[in-house]
Design a protein around this motif. Structure first.
Motif, PDB file in Angstrom:
ATOM      1  N   GLN B 169       0.826  -1.209   0.000  1.00 28.13           N
ATOM      2  CA  GLN B 169       0.000   0.000   0.000  1.00 28.13           C
ATOM      3  C   GLN B 169       0.857   1.254   0.000  1.00 28.13           C
ATOM      4  N   ASP B 237       0.015  -3.711   5.344  1.00 30.64           N
ATOM      5  CA  ASP B 237      -0.972  -2.662   5.613  1.00 30.64           C
ATOM      6  C   ASP B 237      -0.307  -1.486   6.328  1.00 30.64           C
ATOM      7  N   THR B 243      -7.659   1.270   5.598  1.00 29.56           N
ATOM      8  CA  THR B 243      -7.359   0.170   4.676  1.00 29.56           C
ATOM      9  C   THR B 243      -7.626  -1.226   5.228  1.00 29.56           C
ATOM     10  N   LEU B 244      -7.738  -1.393   6.537  1.00 33.49           N
ATOM     11  CA  LEU B 244      -7.723  -2.748   7.082  1.00 33.49           C
ATOM     12  C   LEU B 244      -8.866  -3.618   6.569  1.00 33.49           C
ATOM     13  N   SER B 247      -7.922  -4.769   3.262  1.00 28.74           N
ATOM     14  CA  SER B 247      -6.785  -5.695   3.351  1.00 28.74           C
ATOM     15  C   SER B 247      -7.289  -7.093   3.699  1.00 28.74           C
TER      16      SER B 247
END
Lengths: 340, 340, 340, 340
Positions: B169, B237, B243-244, B247
């Motif tokens: 990322q 991550d 974003t998690l 992800s």
């Protein structure tokens, strides 16, 4: 004809019928288990409600993955399993070894495949595990799902060493298995519960330190104190949103947390910064391969370990009563059904 | 007298002074590094603001943990390091090997101990790492913190194998190191960024697949598609709350996610149920031991790998300018200061 | 009717017949592979001579475990494999994942079960691996035994990291696969051989350092010198009694040695004291589970890696000629047979 | 002045003198341990004879690495160790964590550095381990070398799980520690010895199965029988040439063998073919890092485990008598010296 419980037209507990089905014959490579007891998991309830979507298969569907009994018939080409063997079916027929791959859940009993809730269950011989002979059928029925899950978490993934410290949450079936396996590995165990009575019963199963989390909501603080400020090596988290923050507070730098349950909510907020700077591992855990079931059964047999069962037993037909007993706080250990 | 930047009376960027300090002499077991370049990490900014509390020490404090230069003096009893060696100081003096233990951060440079932002830096010889000789000082200065962190995540903890797929990322320093190390391990890399221009620069560093997450906010969906629905083996991550969820959606069953950054927020909500049922590992990662720094330096040297540096360079005195360049989106690779 | 080679009344190369056998039909869960090429391993020769006793099964027996081709027919209940797919059979039908357990060799092709040396081979769909599509059938036929063995040794068991140093012995098929996989993992490779010509060919496959062990019988000495006296991180030992002492001399403290072959004798004496005081690991390696074959195939496909084949090709009927080419020193890479 | 034993002009037992030396003062970062008991290892005898060459240092040299006592003085800059603490020195001052690297043995006590055989021993505080307080000084003195070696073998490298089977050879100090640690990890242990009396004493320490190898030279056969033909999961081999063949015969497919001793000869021949085809691991083991010593001490403390000591105790001055007691067969457990 054999007795069975089966979801008929659709998902939903109201669609489960107690009925007679034709006796199964073992096909090539198969055996038939005469089921003597079954056990209930939170997963099963969700499955019966249709909560797993495609992954749960389609009715008609015989529920439950947990059960145990004796081999009643052996099909052609079977090696290593004999009539009369005391066994349990592995959780899934497509999960021979190790951690799950995408096909592992596809062969699971009780959804999408027919499960244990019938007098006679045909299974590939390669999906059968020899049960420890000192156990009752009810005790052996507790092993396939909750037992293997706790084993995978504590023994295979967290790889607890003797002398390490482990924190266990609650007195559900997975938690008590985790307690017992952690003790067999030589660990020092802290157990938290909301009931002093259950804490005492956990002590009898080996727990070294007890905390009532009703009295001590910030239970991670005494846990750190009793570990010289360092924190425990491992936490078995079953509470999800209700517990994850405290679990992170209770674990040592470079320690690990098994994520097994969502009893307290499935969207836990947590302090990511602490997980990063302290190099903490959060490990989701879901059952395990048949090799793990065999290693677990060997340990249970050698140590004459007895799984903790909820004292109140249910008749096979009283699935509704058994399901009512499942929610956190109502039971201690595994909920089983015995009389067909 | 040597030049240095130092936090004087208190934390706070306004308390940093460019000043002359006495030249240090190497004590027993120590060497003095003539620092030629330093690099900036998000950690350093937080440290200078006092955000680490006790863990960050107390002013007067020389900031920064990243730097590189040549050995200018060798104290008594030093073995294996010689005058003129091209080196970088390891992130911490109390972290010889492996994952962190409680004492690892206590010896960190730039807080709580004096850091690299000075012309001459005395360090125990056991905390010095030989830098790859094909690098410039600015490139070597990028290695101690971001390089070792990415190495620990991708190589030591996720143990990426050749042929596995890794999702990276952004284009901050850790992400680009993770990209480069994943490629050295033979992985297939998907990189996401908000800038087409940065994506092209990432391609030049080896990224195999590129996704602009501004255009494709649900970037986990094309990632699953390009992996036959399975998901990637590993995600690095750095976005945290931003974003998690994606992800978790992008990683395969039994895969793992390195948690390294909190750029998008430090309290990420996430779907715990999917982490459990798919046996996903979330691994917090923070730098690594000196042994990791040595293995990383050996790989960088053998492959003649060059760390990605932000093109705009800053003068040593212009720490404020360098810090302004740090926020996500403003730079590509490591931000360095060179001229004393 | 299909063409096949088969051991008829008894073991012994003289009992192998080229003959017509009925075309197989795929049973439930099975597919039929139209074999286009097969490859020979030292194991196969010993198997045909009856050297594996009970473990090798009983004639009539179709030899060889290596082969590749396209799916010609798909039986009922098969999921995930389709007519026309380019595949190879996994080494064993009873080895789904990981390192061997007692049942792993029991399902091996070419003994005790019928092998690849026939135009049409029925196999359970769960024992079939998708071959990398950039390969010829001859190249794909090289993968099941030697490829997976080298993969298990270098990638799965030794877990080579980028920048580590690996020593490879000779230019047999396993050694060259080990060379290629070590390079894909980013390692620095030293290769030893008795032939300068073969050393040059190994260089073309990626070897970084070359030693002719005829010229330098104490080859561990220059290996230590080129590693600053430390030794390499890993040795792939195929020579057994002829090489183990030097392998131990060439490996670093806490390093490891894969024991794969017995080319130079099967009762190697060695200096146990050095293995103990330097904490060296000696790891026997035998093939690997189907999951390893799949990970290997993914890496070969992604990197467009081409297995090294012996230039001289043999007709399917000329098994005798192919076997004559096997002994060490006569070939470079895998010996294959193609024309039926 | 303090009492000490010291090799004076040269190596050789005849050069050891009982003498007075100046009391040491703790330097910066150092503590002084008032040694109350020391223990003897086969390593020490060889060291005193000069058998380690350069690695053993040069006389004058105070021998022995094993010892325990209380902190008598604390130097400047020491954190976490206090006067009066009950401690033992870690085996080496240059081995903070994990498996050995090339520098690990360079800081070993008793050669090349001065050892424990003196009333007052100055040591860096970072090389001191808190001893379990339920132990006597003689018991704690048994831990640094033999204890950590057995711990590294059984717990850290073989990673024994509860329910696994472990075979232990003999009743020397390392073997008995391995027995105790294997039991703490929940293993089932087979122990072999040449003496029925010692076998009974091993039973009291937890051994589950006993074999007198004088009576049963092919002891691997009953071991396989008692494991359903599979073999044990792990063997702790201390006999070298006298035992390795049988150890290989006794271990299961994909099992492992710790190579720790050379009591029966240091050039063991063995059947390499079986090691290869059964994927067996042979792991040389030598002591371990200080982190292992701390984890071991925590387990010993939690379980109130008591190391097995040879009943006959020796005076500090009677080093010759203690060394005479060392050879295999003459003692049971650790040989210690107590009276200064």
């Amino acid at each position: 004809m054999m007795k069975a419980m089966r979801l008929e037209e659709d998902f939903g507990l109201e669609n489960i019928r107690y009925r007679d089905l034709p006796d199964p014959e073992p096909g090539p490579g198969e055996v038939v288990i005469a089921i003597e007891a079954v056990a209930i998991n939170p997963r099963d309830r969700l499955m019966m409600l249709g909560g797993y979507g495609r992954m749960g298969g389609r009715p008609p569907l015989i529920p439950l993955c947990d059960g145990a009994g004796r081999i009643a018939a052996v099909g052609p080409g079977v090696d290593g399993v004999r009539e009369g063997d005391f066994v349990f079916p592995h959780y899934s027929r497509t999960w021979p070894r190790g951690l799950p791959d995408p096909s592992a859940h596809g062969g699971a009993h009780g959804g999408p495949l027919d499960g244990t809730m019938r007098a006679l269950m045909p299974v590939p011989a390669t999906a059968v595990v020899q049960a420890p002979v000192h156990l009752t059928a009810a005790e052996a029925a507790a092993l396939p799902c909750a037992g293997v899950t706790a084993w995978s978490a504590v023994v295979e993934q967290a790889r607890i060493k003797t002398g390490q410290r482990v924190l266990i949450q609650g007195t559900g079936a997975i938690s008590l298995f985790a307690l017992q396996f952690a003790k067999l590995q030589g660990a020092e165990v802290v157990l938290i519960s909301s009931s002093d009575e259950k804490l005492e019963r956990a002590r009898a199963l080996g727990a070294d330190h007890l905390i009532n989390y009703r009295d001590v909501p910030d239970w991670h603080k005494p846990v750190r104190e009793m570990t010289a400020g360092l924190g425990v090596d491992h936490v078995v988290d079953v509470g999800g949103a209700a517990t994850l923050e405290n679990s992170i507070g209770a674990v040592r730098t470079s320690g690990s947390i098994s994520l097994i349950g969502v009893l307290g909510g499935s969207r836990p907020p947590f302090d990511l910064g602490r997980v990063v700077t302290r190099n903490i591992r959060l490990q989701g855990v879901t059952v395990g391969g048949r090799d793990m079931a065999e290693r677990m059964a060997a340990a249970v047999a050698f140590h004459r370990m007895r799984p903790a069962l909820e004292e109140k037993r249910f008749a096979f037909r009283d699935l509704a009563g058994a399901l009512d007993a499942l929610p956190e706080g109502r039971h201690f250990g595994k909920v089983v059904c015995e009389d067909f």
